[in-house]
Design a protein around this motif. Structure first.
Motif, short mmCIF file in Angstrom:
data_model
loop_
_atom_site.label_atom_id
_atom_site.label_comp_id
_atom_site.label_asym_id
_atom_site.label_seq_id
_atom_site.Cartn_x
_atom_site.Cartn_y
_atom_site.Cartn_z
N LEU A 1 0.83 -1.20 0.00
CA LEU A 1 0.00 0.00 0.00
C LEU A 1 0.86 1.26 0.00
N LEU A 2 1.93 1.24 0.81
CA LEU A 2 2.83 2.40 0.86
C LEU A 2 3.60 2.56 -0.45
N LEU A 3 3.95 1.45 -1.09
CA LEU A 3 4.69 1.53 -2.34
C LEU A 3 3.80 2.01 -3.49
N GLU A 4 2.60 1.47 -3.57
CA GLU A 4 1.73 1.77 -4.71
C GLU A 4 0.99 3.10 -4.54
N GLN A 5 0.57 3.42 -3.32
CA GLN A 5 -0.08 4.70 -3.01
C GLN A 5 -1.28 4.97 -3.93
N ASN A 6 -2.15 3.98 -4.02
CA ASN A 6 -3.33 4.09 -4.87
C ASN A 6 -4.58 4.52 -4.12
N ASP A 7 -4.54 4.53 -2.78
CA ASP A 7 -5.71 4.91 -2.00
C ASP A 7 -5.65 6.40 -1.63
N GLY A 8 -6.55 6.80 -0.75
CA GLY A 8 -6.53 8.17 -0.27
C GLY A 8 -7.53 9.04 -1.00
N PRO A 9 -7.48 10.34 -0.75
CA PRO A 9 -6.57 11.03 0.15
C PRO A 9 -7.06 10.97 1.60
N ILE A 10 -6.23 11.48 2.52
CA ILE A 10 -6.62 11.62 3.91
C ILE A 10 -6.65 13.10 4.26
N ALA A 11 -7.20 13.41 5.43
CA ALA A 11 -7.17 14.78 5.94
C ALA A 11 -6.15 14.87 7.06
N VAL A 12 -5.59 16.06 7.25
CA VAL A 12 -4.60 16.30 8.30
C VAL A 12 -5.06 17.52 9.10
N LEU A 13 -5.09 17.38 10.42
CA LEU A 13 -5.38 18.51 11.31
C LEU A 13 -4.12 18.87 12.07
N THR A 14 -3.74 20.15 12.02
CA THR A 14 -2.52 20.58 12.69
C THR A 14 -2.71 22.00 13.22
N ASN A 15 -1.68 22.51 13.88
CA ASN A 15 -1.77 23.84 14.48
C ASN A 15 -1.76 24.95 13.42
N THR A 16 -2.27 26.11 13.81
CA THR A 16 -2.23 27.27 12.93
C THR A 16 -0.79 27.58 12.52
N GLY A 17 -0.61 27.73 11.20
CA GLY A 17 0.71 28.04 10.67
C GLY A 17 1.57 26.84 10.33
N MET A 18 1.06 25.59 10.57
CA MET A 18 1.89 24.38 10.37
C MET A 18 1.35 23.46 9.29
N ARG A 19 0.42 23.92 8.47
CA ARG A 19 -0.23 23.05 7.50
C ARG A 19 0.70 22.52 6.42
N ASP A 20 1.84 23.17 6.20
CA ASP A 20 2.73 22.76 5.11
C ASP A 20 3.94 21.95 5.58
N VAL A 21 3.95 21.52 6.82
CA VAL A 21 5.08 20.73 7.30
C VAL A 21 5.28 19.48 6.44
N LEU A 22 4.21 18.79 6.09
CA LEU A 22 4.31 17.57 5.29
C LEU A 22 4.78 17.85 3.87
N ALA A 23 4.49 19.02 3.37
CA ALA A 23 4.92 19.36 2.01
C ALA A 23 6.38 19.81 1.97
N LEU A 24 6.81 20.54 2.99
CA LEU A 24 8.18 21.07 3.01
C LEU A 24 9.21 20.00 3.36
N ALA A 25 8.85 19.07 4.24
CA ALA A 25 9.71 17.96 4.64
C ALA A 25 11.06 18.47 5.13
N ARG A 26 12.15 17.70 4.84
CA ARG A 26 13.49 18.08 5.28
C ARG A 26 14.35 18.63 4.14
N GLN A 27 13.79 18.64 2.94
CA GLN A 27 14.49 19.19 1.78
C GLN A 27 15.81 18.47 1.50
N ASP A 28 15.84 17.17 1.75
CA ASP A 28 17.02 16.38 1.41
C ASP A 28 17.03 16.05 -0.07
N ARG A 29 18.22 16.04 -0.65
CA ARG A 29 18.37 15.64 -2.05
C ARG A 29 19.16 14.34 -2.10
N ARG A 30 18.49 13.27 -2.49
CA ARG A 30 19.19 11.99 -2.56
C ARG A 30 20.11 11.92 -3.77
#
Length: 472
Positions: free
Chosen positions: A75-104
Motif C-alpha cells: 500500500l505504501l509503495l503503490e499509493q493508490n488509496d486516499g486522500p486523507i485529511a490532516v489537522l494541525t496547528n495554525t501556521g503548520m499546514r505545510d510541514v508535510l509538504a516542506l519535509a526536510r528538503q534532502d536531495r538523494r
C-alpha cells in the motif's frame, strides 16, 4: 484421549500464500497457494482450507493462527488509496509538504517533491485548528470544540475516511490530540483517526507527522482487510488471527487496526525471525545474513548473536518513515521481475514485476514478458511443476526471452537466460556487501542463509560474488 492441537502460520507475499501447520506432537505440514488478481482474503481462506482438507485437520483442532503479510508495504509503495485529511496547528499546514528538503541525487535537475502530499494529503485537506502547546508541554492556547466539530462534518462531506491529527509538541502533552480525536469521532463516528502521540511520540515534527499521516492512510484498507479476514475465519470455527509486527513479536488483529503502520515490514520480519529460529546453536555467535527471494522482491536482513537487528528507519520505495522495524533492505528483484533491454543496449531486471497475475510467461495466464522465472526455467533450474500447483510452459518462456532479450542483443536464448540470472545475482550480491559494510562487517565473516521460495536458487552465486564463504 488427548486431541492433537495445531498452530497455523500464514505468509502472504506478492505471488504466493505460504501456510505452515505445526502440531503439539511435533508434526509439520506446509503448502503454497497462488494468489489471485485483486483478491486478498479469499486466497487466504482457500489456502487454509486446503491445509485442513489435505491433512485431515478439523477446525476445532486449530489453537492459533499467526499471519504475516506485505499488505501495508505494498500500500505504501503503490499509493493508490486516499486522500486523507490532516489537522494541525495554525501556521503548520505545510510541514508535510516542506519535509526536510534532502536531495538523494545531487545531479538530478528536476527534484521530485519529498513526499506525495498533493495526492495523499493535498492542501485542501490539510486543516489548521486553534490550540497550542509550547516546547515545555504547557498549554498556551485552548482548543476550539466548535471548530473541530465543523471540520469533522466538512471532512466527511468531502468523502475522506481517515484523519491524521498532528499537533506541535504532542509527545510532551498528548491531551490536545486526544481531545481532538474525541471530538472528531463525536461528530462523525465513521472517521478513522490517527494521532501522532500514539503513532510516534518523539520530537521532530516532520518525521512524527509523516508517520502519523501514513498510519491514517493505511487504516481504511487494513480495517476492511482484517475485519473481513477475522470474520471469515470465525465463520469457519477458526481462531482470530494474530499479526506479525514490523518491530518483531505478534499482536491481536484488533491492536493492528489501531496502528496499522506497524505492519509495514510484517512479512520480511517474520522471515527473519524464522531464519533465527532455524539456526543451530553452533551458528549463534556468527554474523548471519539472510537472502529471502520471493515473487516480487528480495529481502536481505542481518542477525547478530542469533538475533535479528532492528532499526528506527523504514525505507519503503522513495519513502523514509521513522518506524521501529527489522533492519531489512528490499530489492525490487524477484521471480516475476521483468527483464528488458534499454535504449543503450543494456539488460535491465525490474523494478516492475508481473506479480501473481498474469505472472511470468511460463505461467500461461496471459503474461508475455520475459521474467527471472522464465530464465531459470530455460536453464533447467526449475521443474515444470512448482509447489502450489503451478505448471510452467517451457515454450512460452523461450518465446518471451527470445523476443525481449535474445533478439535485441543478438545472442542465443540460453545466453540471454544466463544474462538475466547473472544480473539478478549481481544486484543481490551488491546489496549483501552494502548491508555488511554499513554494519562494519566484512562479508567473508558472514554466513549467508537462503530463505523464501527463490533464495536457494541464487544463494551460491550471490555468495561467490559478494565474497561470502559459507552458505546454508
Amino acid at each position: 484421549m488427548t486431541t492433537t492441537r495445531w498452530a497455523i502460520g500464514i505468509d502472504m507475499g506478492g505471488t504466493f500464500i505460504d501456510v505452515v501447520a505445526c502440531s503439539t506432537d511435533g508434526a509439520l505440514r506446509s503448502l503454497k497457494h497462488p494468489r489471485e488478481a485483486g483478491q486478498l482474503v479469499q486466497p487466504i481462506l482457500q489456502a487454509v482450507q486446503r491445509m485442513l482438507d489435505e491433512n485431515g485437520i478439523q477446525s476445532a483442532q486449530i489453537a492459533r493462527i499467526v499471519h504475516g503479510s506485505t499488505v501495508v508495504t505494498n500500500l505504501l509503495l503503490e499509493q493508490n488509496d486516499g486522500p486523507i485529511a490532516v489537522l494541525t496547528n495554525t501556521g503548520m499546514r505545510d510541514v508535510l509538504a516542506l519535509a526536510r528538503q534532502d536531495r538523494r541525487d545531487l545531479y538530478t535537475a528536476a527534484v521530485l517533491p519529498p513526499t506525495p502530499e498533493r495526492r495523499l494529503f493535498p492542501a485542501a485537506q490539510r486543516h489548521e485548528i486553534a490550540g497550542r502547546v509550547d516546547a515545555q508541554g504547557a498549554e498556551v492556547e485552548a482548543l476550539d470544540r466548535d471548530q473541530v466539530l465543523a471540520l469533522a462534518r466538512q471532512i466527511h462531506a468531502a468523502g475522506v475516511r481517515a484523519v491524521a491529527v498532528c499537533l506541535l509538541f504532542s509527545h510532551l502533552r498528548p491531551a490536545h490530540e486526544q481531545q481532538v480525536r474525541a471530538w472528531l469521532l463525536e461528530a462523525q463516528p465513521s472517521l478513522m483517526v490517527s494521532i501522532s502521540s500514539d503513532v510516534d511520540p518523539k520530537p521532530r515534527e516532520f518525521e512524527r507527522f509523516l508517520a502519523t499521516a501514513f498510519d491514517a492512510y493505511s487504516k481504511p484498507m487494513v480495517q476492511q482487510y482484517l475485519q473481513t479476514l477475522g470474520g471469515a475465519l470465525a465463520e469457519r470455527g477458526l481462531p482470530a488471527p494474530e499479526l506479525m509486527r514490523s518491530e518483531g513479536g505478534i499482536a491481536p488483529w484488533q491492536d493492528a487496526l489501531a496502528r496499522p503502520i506497524t505492519l509495514a515490514m510484517s512479512g520480511p520480519c517474520a522471515a527473519l525471525q524464522g531464519v533465527a529460529a532455524s539456526l543451530p546453536h553452533t551458528d549463534a555467535a556468527q554474523v548471519v545474513m539472510s537472502i529471502d527471494v520471493g515473487g516480487t522482491s528480495t529481502d536481505i536482513g542481518i542477525l547478530e548473536a542469533g538475533r535479528p537487528l532492528f532499526t528506527d528507519t523504514l525505507l519503503c520505495g522513495d519513502l523514509t518513515l521513522r518506524l521501529r522495524c527489522a533492519d531489512v533492505e528490499s530489492l525490487s528483484i524477484g521471480g516475476g521481475s521483468l527483464a528488458s533491454v534499454n535504449a543503450g543496449g543494456g539488460l535491465r531486471l525490474g523494478p516492475r514485476s508481473q506479480g501473481a497475475w498474469p505472472g511470468p510467461a511460463a505461467y500461461g495466464l496471459g503474461g508475455t514478458n520475459a521474467t527471472l522465472t522464465d530464465a531459470l526455467l530455460l536453464l533447467g533450474r526449475l521443474p515444470q511443476r512448482l509447489s502450489g500447483g503451478v505448471t510452467l510452459d517451457l515454450a512460452l518462456s523461450e518465446a518471451a526471452v527470445a523476443r525481449d532479450i535474445a533478439e535485441p542483443l543478438g545472442i542465443s536464448v540460453r545466453d540471454a537466460a544466463q544474462a538475466i540470472v547473472a544480473t539478478a545475482a549481481t544486484a543481490m550480491a551488491e546489496s549483501v556487501k552494502m548491508r555488511a559494510f554499513q554494519r562494519d562487517i566484512h562479508p567473508a565473516d558472514c554466513l549467508l542463509v537462503a530463505a523464501g521460495g527463490g533464495g536457494a536458487q541464487h544463494v551460491a552465486e550471490v555468495a561467490e560474488l559478494a565474497g561470502v564463504s559459507q552458505v546454508r
